[in-house]
Scaffold this active site. Structure first.
Site, PDB file in Angstrom:
ATOM      1  N   ASP A  39       0.820  -1.215   0.000  1.00  0.00           N
ATOM      2  CA  ASP A  39       0.000   0.000   0.000  1.00  0.00           C
ATOM      3  C   ASP A  39       0.855   1.266   0.000  1.00  0.00           C
ATOM      4  O   ASP A  39       2.047   1.233   0.307  1.00  0.00           O
ATOM      5  CB  ASP A  39      -0.874  -0.022   1.261  1.00  0.00           C
ATOM      6  CG  ASP A  39      -2.193   0.720   1.091  1.00  0.00           C
ATOM      7  OD1 ASP A  39      -2.319   1.525   0.149  1.00  0.00           O
ATOM      8  OD2 ASP A  39      -3.098   0.485   1.900  1.00  0.00           O
TER       9      ASP A  39
ATOM     10  N   GLU B  11     -14.161   1.412   0.535  1.00  0.00           N
ATOM     11  CA  GLU B  11     -13.351   1.907   1.653  1.00  0.00           C
ATOM     12  C   GLU B  11     -13.703   3.344   2.009  1.00  0.00           C
ATOM     13  O   GLU B  11     -13.550   3.771   3.167  1.00  0.00           O
ATOM     14  CB  GLU B  11     -11.876   1.790   1.263  1.00  0.00           C
ATOM     15  CG  GLU B  11     -10.868   2.204   2.311  1.00  0.00           C
ATOM     16  CD  GLU B  11      -9.452   2.044   1.806  1.00  0.00           C
ATOM     17  OE1 GLU B  11      -8.705   3.033   1.811  1.00  0.00           O
ATOM     18  OE2 GLU B  11      -9.097   0.914   1.382  1.00  0.00           O
TER      19      GLU B  11
END
Length: 609
Positions: free
Chosen positions: A370, A425
């Protein structure tokens, strides 16, 4: 509607080849290039779509180079067995042009007239042209609103704002969907980023949208540019295209038997810091067991595990239950200060090899990496290093906070998904998504998901920090509508396990890789119906992107199997908040379905056994 011009400013030598009256064409003849002054015009079924203006006083000529015909196998994506054909032409200054049946590809080869940081490619998009374009941000997490003008106010993102002298947004990400004529669409993107290259984006001055590669480093550069792509045709041609992988490098992994797409139970949507709590991780492992999911993702902060446990304990628990664990890493090139851990474990080659060897030894199936920092050569080379190292250690990869797919999923098939999308998200972050989600969801099949697997993390029946107003059937449909080699389910265990038995059983049978994909109907932001096949079973997913009831006609004649009897299961909305599901087994395929506002449906069609 006005044509879309592509002005490519090059200092090109005139070569011998096609005359001004001759044309270059795709193998099926639907796409063609013809002379236009000093440039070329791309036609689709005799309709001018894109002008390639080389700004030459005299007509240009191109020389036929070769005919390409290829088939190859994908481990994830919209189609397992891919085929393509193209006719390739060359201009003697180093520009290579290919006409595929579904689009145009061109790239620059190393020559004195081309340098990476001075690429002259410019798309001219006239005012009035309908377009769905995303303002650039390094994570590619934004909307694709419909517009007919470049005069769009900038939206501040994590990457800041990019304003023209007039005050409008001036930087745009891929893919960009355009409608140059009635029923004709063109999607602009790029593919086949290799070491020594950076990705690019679009900067505009008025109607002129210039391709600008991001920063490159000192040292050896690739001998050519990435492929610049314009996927062209009807909307179905765009959605079903595999052009991004068609032009990309073949698979570099010798043994791919360990690469297995699948559905994943995922903690972060409900518990932002849940992966440092062994008891919460156990709940998601147990959820995977109950739903028969192959994977569980242990997200950020696993290196600070509570309850007197360690990540080794969590991995061992998952494996003891027959669930394959994946774990999260910070790339440590983007968000670092104040960001979650673990950090700085993958940046150096020797550290990366040691960490991935440790993962392999423990039985970790894959890694989610990420917080990258954009499209420059450093990020591109780093991603390729990660993919190559992960493949050596039999690790699947999911890139988050990263650039969109540009063909690596063919070259390194252990890359099963990439975020690069404004997904579920965001219910955690801001209230904006609640009202926009349905229309956004109905736009993604025509934009972001065209170019590769998309880790949207779908299917939430309950609420996160901010509520969702899409229906249960809408949410379920997203698991098929959105293609991802790793399909992370966003919801809480108690919410998923409270669904009807048929829904729970569906999750355990949900494919994450497909043998075929077809657009049934749709239009960006209005509705989308996509059919995907796995083996002899078809899944037809549809959503309503509007706030009004909608009846969607369905032409499912391609599912007809002659004398073979079919079993049809329909998941739809009841319209009753207390009992939201309407699950039926119709005797025959429907010719139309009515959807609730922001609703949806899912059809599962298989031979009757």
């Amino acid at each position: 509607m006005k044509n879309i011009s592509l002005a490519v400013f090059l200092l090109l030598a005139i070569s011998t080849g096609l005359s001004a009256q001759e044309k270059a064409s795709s193998p099926n003849g639907k796409l063609s290039l013809r002379q236009k002054g000093g440039g070329l015009t791309l036609y689709y079924e005799h309709q001018p779509v894109i002008d390639l203006d080389f700004h030459r006083a005299a007509p240009m000529s191109m020389t036929f180079s070769r005919h390409l015909a290829e088939d190859y196998t994908m481990h994830s994506g919209k189609r397992r067995h891919c085929t393509n054909e193209a006719n390739e032409y060359r201009l003697d200054s180093g520009l290579v042009v290919r006409l595929y049946n579904d689009g145009l590809a061109f790239r620059y080869e190393q020559s004195p007239s081309w340098q990476p940081q001075q690429e002259p490619t410019t798309y001219v998009i006239p005012e009035g042209t309908r377009r769905w374009m995303q303002q650039w941000t390094d994570s590619y997490e934004g909307f694709f609103p419909l517009s007919t003008t470049y005069k769009v106010p900038p939206v501040r993102s994590y990457s800041g704002t990019f304003k023209s002298a007039e005050g409008w947004n001036c930087r745009w990400g891929y893919p960009a969907l355009l409608q140059p004529a009635d029923s004709v669409y063109a999607l602009i993107t790029e593919a086949d980023i290799q070491r020594g290259q950076s990705a690019s984006c679009l900067y505009n001055e008025g109607e002129r949208f210039r391709v600008v590669p991001d920063k490159t480093l000192d040292g050896p550069l690739a001998s050519h540019s990435p492929w610049r792509l314009v996927i062209v045709g009807r909307l179905a041609d765009v959605v079903q295209s595999t052009l991004v992988t068609d032009v990309s490098q073949p698979c570099q992994v010798a043994d791919t038997s360990w690469i297995q797409p699948g559905v994943v139970s995922w903690v972060y949507w409900a518990y932002n810091h849940g992966s440092n709590d062994f008891d919460i991780i156990k709940r998601y492992v147990d959820l995977a067991v109950s739903l028969r999911l192959p994977y569980v993702l242990i997200d950020a902060e696993w290196d600070t595990m509570k309850n007197g446990k360690t990540i080794e304990d969590a991995i061992a628990y998952a494996r003891s239950k027959g669930v394959k664990p994946m774990i999260w890493y910070n790339s440590s090139v983007g968000w670092v200060d104040g960001a979650p851990t673990p950090k700085y474990r993958l940046n150096k080659a020797e550290d990366r090899e040691r960490e991935f060897a440790w993962c392999e030894q423990l039985g970790v199936a894959g890694v989610k990496i990420d917080f990258f920092s954009g499209d420059d050569q450093r990020n591109m080379d780093y991603c390729l290093d990660l993919l190559e190292s992960a493949a050596r250690h039999h690790l699947l990869v999911n890139f988050h906070g990263a650039t969109i797919p540009r063909g690596w999923q063919r070259t390194w098939p252990n890359l099963l998904s990439t975020e690069g999308v404004y997904g579920a998200e965001w219910y955690n972050n801001v209230p904006t998504f609640t009202a926009k989600a349905a229309a956004h969801n109905a736009t993604l099949p025509f934009t972001r998901n065209v170019v590769g697997s998309m880790d949207y993390t779908p299917c939430a029946f309950s609420d996160s920090q901010h509520p969702h107003i899409t229906t249960h059937a809408h949410e379920l449909a997203l698991t098929v509508l959105f293609e991802s080699g790793l399909q992370h389910l966003a919801d809480r265990p108690e919410s998923l396990l409270a669904q009807p038995e048929e829904v729970r059983r569906f999750f355990g049978q949900l494919p994450a890789a497909w043998d075929d994909t077809r657009l049934v109907s749709g239009h960006p932001a209005h509705h989308a119906v996509v059919a995907r096949r796995s083996g002899d079973t078809w899944y037809v997913a549809g959503i309503n992107g509007t706030d009004q009831p909608l009846t969607i006609p369905l032409d499912l004649s391609f599912l007809a199997t002659g004398r073979v009897r079919q079993s049809v299961t329909l998941f739809a909305d009841s319209g009753d908040a207390a009992s939201p599901w309407l699950i039926t087994r119709p005797a025959q395929l429907p010719s139309a379905l009515s959807c609730q506002p922001r609703g949806g449906f899912l059809l599962v069609v298989k031979p009757r056994g």
